[in-house]
Design an enzyme around this catalytic site. Structure first.
Site, PDB file in Angstrom:
ATOM      1  N   LYS A  76       0.842  -1.203   0.000  1.00 23.42           N
ATOM      2  CA  LYS A  76       0.000   0.000   0.000  1.00 23.42           C
ATOM      3  C   LYS A  76       0.875   1.251   0.000  1.00 23.42           C
ATOM      4  CE  LYS A  76      -3.685  -2.523   2.267  1.00 23.42           C
ATOM      5  NZ  LYS A  76      -4.367  -2.917   3.505  1.00 23.42           N
ATOM      6  N   GLN A 135      -5.235  -1.502   9.593  1.00 24.84           N
ATOM      7  CA  GLN A 135      -4.809  -2.775   9.012  1.00 24.84           C
ATOM      8  C   GLN A 135      -5.322  -3.928   9.871  1.00 24.84           C
ATOM      9  OE1 GLN A 135      -3.210  -3.119   5.989  1.00 24.84           O
ATOM     10  NE2 GLN A 135      -3.592  -5.290   6.301  1.00 24.84           N
ATOM     11  N   ASP A 148     -11.347   2.289   3.235  1.00 22.27           N
ATOM     12  CA  ASP A 148     -11.477   0.834   3.129  1.00 22.27           C
ATOM     13  C   ASP A 148     -12.941   0.430   2.922  1.00 22.27           C
ATOM     14  OD1 ASP A 148      -9.383  -0.901   3.026  1.00 22.27           O
ATOM     15  OD2 ASP A 148      -9.046  -1.000   5.185  1.00 22.27           O
TER      16      ASP A 148
END
Ligand code: NAD
Length: 282
Positions: A52, A96, A119
């Site tokens: 990422k 995460q 997300d």
């Protein structure tokens, strides 16, 4: 049969995003910022976070990885998320996952405000998707829809079958395809006569998490097959689709690796740039 090249498509999307950001920066705008929160040092997460970060660099997003001790308390972690939620210079927040077992993952995730939920994992984001309003579509389904459109694959009116109903892939995938005017069937572990259903799919999305689960007899001739699965086996990385057996029957198919994976990361970049653009308009 055409292979849907996720690497190339992701590269193209990232280049487009980079051009967009360069224009904003040349116009004197502030930097687009993504904060990645990582608790502990799960080895798989380390790899994902590195990918990422590399993508952010390619696109021109200023990312910061905030590493937190794996024994952090729920309240300290929530405090950290809230401080980023209230920081106007931050456009996207990514937590995460998975978090260590002692932490309540849902409670932490829900603290990300919808406008920074790049997300697309919060209840609000899924709700916005369900009613067809502008929120953030989670990155795997988002990347898949982008890729299908990029190859000019017609979606409206087609029968899309999604195998899997997880919160991060299956459900938002089914909703996203519905929003694209597909006729959608959502299949899962309790579905009866799965093969009869998948054989009617114009577009078949496999998000099961079982290596080589989709076999040739489950696929209609000329179908578009998208393999979300990433399964580590003794024979290496395998998708949910038996690629060698299925490929000849398809009009389009994604490989594993090099299909959905790169698109997921690229779509995270897309969501982050969108969050940034929306903040500039406010
Ligand atoms: P999950 O375990 O949360 O969900 C799996 C789904 O498959 C469940 O909804 C279940 O009902 C369904 N299922 C299980 N057995 C079934 C059966 N026999 N018949 C029909 N349905 C069945 O998994 P997930 O998080 O949705 O991930 C699915 C796969 O996608 C995994 O391999 C994961 O590693 C991979 N993944 C890849 C990416 C990417 O970027 N490529 C992103 C997320 C997940």
């Amino acid at each position: 049969m055409v292979i849907l090249d996720g690497k190339e498509t992701a590269k193209k999307l990232k280049e487009e995003l980079n051009k967009k950001l360069s224009c904003y920066y040349e116009g004197g705008n502030k930097k687009c910022k993504l904060k990645i929160l990582m608790v502990g040092n799960n080895p798989a997460s380390e790899v994902y976070v590195r990918n990422k970060s590399k993508a952010c660099e390619a696109v021109g997003i200023e990312d910061e990885l905030i590493r937190l001790d794996e024994n952090i308390s729920q309240s300290k972690l929530e405090e950290k998320v809230l401080s980023l939620a209230n920081d106007e210079s931050v456009h996207g927040i990514l937590i995460q996952l998975p978090l260590p077992k002692h932490l309540d993952e849902d409670a932490v995730t829900e603290l990300v405000p919808p406008e920074k939920d790049v997300d697309g994992f919060t209840t609000k984001s899924l709700g916005l998707l369900a009613v067809g309003k502008d929120g953030f579509l989670s990155c795997t389904p988002g990347g898949i829809v982008y890729m299908l459109k990029n190859y000019g694959i017609p979606l409206a009116g087609k029968h899309a079958v999604v195998i899997g109903r997880s919160k991060i892939v299956g459900k938002p995938m089914a909703l996203a395809l519905l929003n694209e005017n597909c006729t959608v069937t959502a299949c899962h572990s309790k579905t009866e006569n799965l093969k009869e259903i998948t054989r009617t799919a114009d577009i078949l999305i496999a998000a099961v998490g079982r290596p080589l689960f989709v076999t040739a007899d489950m696929v209609k001739d000329g179908a578009v097959v998208v393999d979300v699965g990433i399964n580590r086996t003794d024979d290496g990385l395998k998708g949910d689709v038996d690629f060698d057996a299925v490929a000849d029957k398809c009009s389009y198919i994604t490989p594993v690796p090099g299909g959905v994976g790169p698109m997921t990361v690229a779509y995270l970049m897309n969501n982050t740039v969108t969050a940034y653009e929306r903040s500039l308009k406010n």
